[in-house]
Design an enzyme around this catalytic site. Structure first.
Site, PDB file in Angstrom:
ATOM      1  N   LYS A 241       0.908  -0.986   0.056  1.00  0.00           N
ATOM      2  CA  LYS A 241      -0.101  -0.004   0.008  1.00  0.00           C
ATOM      3  C   LYS A 241       0.850   1.081  -0.054  1.00  0.00           C
ATOM      4  O   LYS A 241       2.055   1.177   0.352  1.00  0.00           O
ATOM      5  CB  LYS A 241      -0.801   0.078   1.155  1.00  0.00           C
ATOM      6  CG  LYS A 241      -1.737  -1.078   1.360  1.00  0.00           C
ATOM      7  CD  LYS A 241      -2.589  -1.135   2.818  1.00  0.00           C
ATOM      8  CE  LYS A 241      -3.440  -2.427   3.032  1.00  0.00           C
ATOM      9  NZ  LYS A 241      -4.285  -2.259   4.239  1.00  0.00           N
ATOM     10  N   HIS A 242       0.362   2.213  -0.599  1.00  0.00           N
ATOM     11  CA  HIS A 242       1.229   3.693  -0.394  1.00  0.00           C
ATOM     12  C   HIS A 242       1.448   4.023   1.023  1.00  0.00           C
ATOM     13  O   HIS A 242       0.626   3.823   2.045  1.00  0.00           O
ATOM     14  CB  HIS A 242       0.507   4.770  -1.182  1.00  0.00           C
ATOM     15  CG  HIS A 242       0.272   4.282  -2.666  1.00  0.00           C
ATOM     16  ND1 HIS A 242       1.423   4.428  -3.230  1.00  0.00           N
ATOM     17  CD2 HIS A 242      -0.774   4.392  -3.528  1.00  0.00           C
ATOM     18  CE1 HIS A 242       1.005   4.310  -4.663  1.00  0.00           C
ATOM     19  NE2 HIS A 242      -0.291   4.109  -4.638  1.00  0.00           N
ATOM     20  N   GLN A 243       2.644   4.678   1.180  1.00  0.00           N
ATOM     21  CA  GLN A 243       2.979   5.010   2.597  1.00  0.00           C
ATOM     22  C   GLN A 243       1.848   6.151   2.823  1.00  0.00           C
ATOM     23  O   GLN A 243       1.406   7.018   2.224  1.00  0.00           O
ATOM     24  CB  GLN A 243       4.358   5.645   2.442  1.00  0.00           C
ATOM     25  CG  GLN A 243       5.038   6.006   3.910  1.00  0.00           C
ATOM     26  CD  GLN A 243       5.201   5.097   4.697  1.00  0.00           C
ATOM     27  OE1 GLN A 243       4.172   4.600   5.564  1.00  0.00           O
ATOM     28  NE2 GLN A 243       6.240   4.235   4.831  1.00  0.00           N
TER      29      GLN A 243
END
Length: 608
Positions: A241-243
């Protein structure tokens, strides 16, 4: 567990030796198993049993036992990944009772147990395991009402989601898929067939003949396939997942790499078409048309706000991935077209320093890029944003100790809100879960597009190296290495080698300049490795990534449109299972690899 599947048919020989927890998987196969093995794994793991209590993915169960006779307890928590955040209330437990609630298991957390009048009783740092059952025992020490002990006891061990086993299987299977399937059974595609998928050509074509480096399409395909897997969910693991704000995960790598290789392709394709006699005016028309089509596809077809009403202007998101690619492509391609000249096959430009012949003749381009970056720096750090400090780069919400809850993204968000409107940007940024932000923020917004242009321009530089040092493999790889080191040093200075404490942290949401230099450093290294393996030593054909790299726009648009349709998605038995999500996402991604291969064999390429 030990499973064996064997067929004596000449077309199928599979051996699967699977030890359920923590051991490697061994396969022997004579056919492609990219889909077969993933399906087998899915069926095996479907029957996995996880604890009965109602928990979501990345949660554990915490029972707080308050054995104090004169204190009501309140437990607060804070994730290690939430920088300078306020503690959040987790459970309130009256005296001599037990309170139960879910606790985050993605990262280590700090628990603070407060008694009456907010008196701190203890502080505990602990990393809970997913679906584990834990007890926090709070009691007086040696019957002394002024001394306390807080101990965590494991009631039931965390559930093993077997990520290691599945990734091992997927890696082994992908390797065998490319080796056996493409090399031996169906034959590796001829290197003379290598074409550029970023050329501004007609929409549907039946096999262009332009010779291209296979490493470029392989690089593009690798970034695209990881992007597809991430967009499908990545098994719901946090590193896919995106940070939430600063820092990097696997999901944060692929989009800038795609932008980087787009810049490389621009340099090669424009030079090639100029050598063939295309006029600059004709090329400018193609650049304009392609940019417009990309933008319209992004706004009308690939738009996450469809759930709020199809083609409803009231809620239509204007920025997006394809929109940013469109704007970036337009700026970099036009800039290159202004100064581009046909580069002969054996170019030896007469300039004062031949070693810099890929840089010195293009000094106006570098001045333009420096001016663009100056604009980004000035807007980011000097623009007056109402209610926010100048130069604010934080997430807002509970970050920065809750002092700027509505300042998510600082100047970048402010510009989007003013120019586009709050309802026309992304409504659910990655910061709203961990940092509990409530302000709309678009990671593909206007201000970040400036640094996207810088990223593509660095990729353009890689293309010029390939042009000016054609067939000089040592020179090409040396320059890739030098550029990687230079970009890495700039990143180290900007970030002070810190995730959150540097001058300009690495941040995908903002597309900060340190994010660009870091990812371009990685990009030069990755391109160097792929170029060495595919085009220099020729020990790898680029399969299977080469095939989606040849049809990148089709695969990207297709996976977005058909994301929620069978066979790319189906109803799962347990929606809170990493295993089922991962199997589903691997199968969906594998299908797009297979589709890209079929299109390649049929000589079908979608160009815009």
């Amino acid at each position: 567990m030990h499973y064996v599947v064997v067929s004596h048919d000449d077309n199928l020989i599979i051996g699967l030796e699977c030890y359920y927890i923590g051991f490697p998987i061994q396969f022997q196969s004579k056919i492609p198993r990219l889909l077969i093995v993933n399906i087998v794994i899915f069926l095996l793991l479907t029957f996995g049993v996880r604890p009965a209590w109602d928990l979501k993915i990345d949660q554990a169960l915490l029972q707080v036992h308050n054995e104090l006779v004169n204190e009501n307890l309140t437990v607060y928590w804070l994730s290690d990944y939430c920088y300078q955040c306020l503690y959040q209330e987790l459970i309130s437990v009256p005296m001599n009772s037990i309170g139960t609630g879910p606790v985050d298991s993605q990262h280590a957390v700090t628990l603070i147990v407060n008694g009456s009048n907010s008196k701190q009783i203890c502080r505990i740092h602990y990393h809970f395991g997913e679906f584990g059952n834990y007890s926090l025992m709070v009691k007086n020490l040696h019957n002394n009402i002024l001394q306390f002990s807080c101990n965590i006891i494991i009631n039931q061990n965390p559930f093993n989601s077997n990520l290691r086993m599945l990734l091992c299987a997927s890696f082994q299977d992908t390797y065998d898929f490319s080796l056996h399937f493409f090399f031996k059974e169906l034959g590796s595609p001829s290197r003379a067939d290598s074409i550029g998928s970023d050329l501004p050509a007609s929409v549907w074509s039946s096999g262009p003949s332009l010779h291209r480096l296979r490493s470029l399409d392989t690089f593009r395909g690798l970034a695209l396939i990881i992007m597809v897997f991430v967009n499908y969910g990545g098994g719901k693991y946090w590193f896919f997942k995106h940070q939430s704000w600063n820092g990097l995960t696997v999901a944060d790598l692929v989009f800038p790499w795609f932008v980087f290789i787009m810049g490389t392709s621009i340099s090669l394709s424009l030079s090639s078409m100029l050598r063939r006699g295309c006029s600059k005016w004709k090329l400018l028309g193609k650049i304009l048309w392609r940019s417009l089509l990309l933008f319209l596809i992004g706004v009308i077809i690939v738009n996450p706000n469809y759930c709020l009403g199809p083609l409803s202007w009231e809620n239509l998101r204007i920025p997006g991935v394809l929109q940013r690619l469109s704007c970036t492509y337009f700026v970099v391609a036009v800039l290159e077209l202004l100064f581009a000249k046909p580069v002969p096959d054996n170019s030896t430009l007469e300039i004062p320093c031949p070693a810099l012949r890929d840089i010195l003749p293009y000094w106006p381009q570098w001045l333009f890029m420096m001016a663009l970056e100056t604009v980004w720096l000035c807007l980011t750090f000097l623009l007056n944003v109402p209610g926010c400090p100048n130069g604010y780069l934080g997430p807002g919400g509970i970050g920065d100790f809750g002092n700027y809850p509505n300042c998510t993204g600082g100047a970048a968000a402010y510009i989007d809100h003013v120019l586009l409107g709050e309802k026309h940007i992304y409504q659910h940024p990655s910061s709203n879960v961990l940092y509990q932000t409530t302000v709309a923020f678009d990671p593909e917004g206007i201000l970040g597009t400036i640094n996207s242009v810088i990223m593509a321009f660095l990729g353009l530089q890689a293309g010029k190296i390939l042009l000016f040092y054609k067939d000089q493999h040592r020179q090409i790889m040396l320059r890739f290495c030098i550029w990687s080191v230079v970009m890495g040093v700039i990143s180290a200075v900007l970030t002070e080698c810190s995730k959150d404490e540097g001058f300009i942290p690495v941040n995908k949401n903002l597309w900060s300049i340190s994010y660009v230099t870091t990812l371009s450093s990685f990009g030069f290294v990755l391109l160097l490795l792929i170029y060495y393996l595919v085009d220099v030593k020729k020990v790898w054909s680029g399969s299977p990534f080469f095939f989606p790299g040849m049809n990148s726009i089709l695969i990207y648009v297709g996976h977005e449109i058909f994301e929620n349709y069978f066979p790319f998605k189906w109803k799962m038995q347990d929606a809170q299972s990493h295993s089922e999500h991962l199997a589903q996402n691997l199968i969906a991604t594998s299908l797009w690899v297979f589709i890209s291969y079929v299109l390649y064999r049929k000589r079908i390429f979608w160009k815009i």
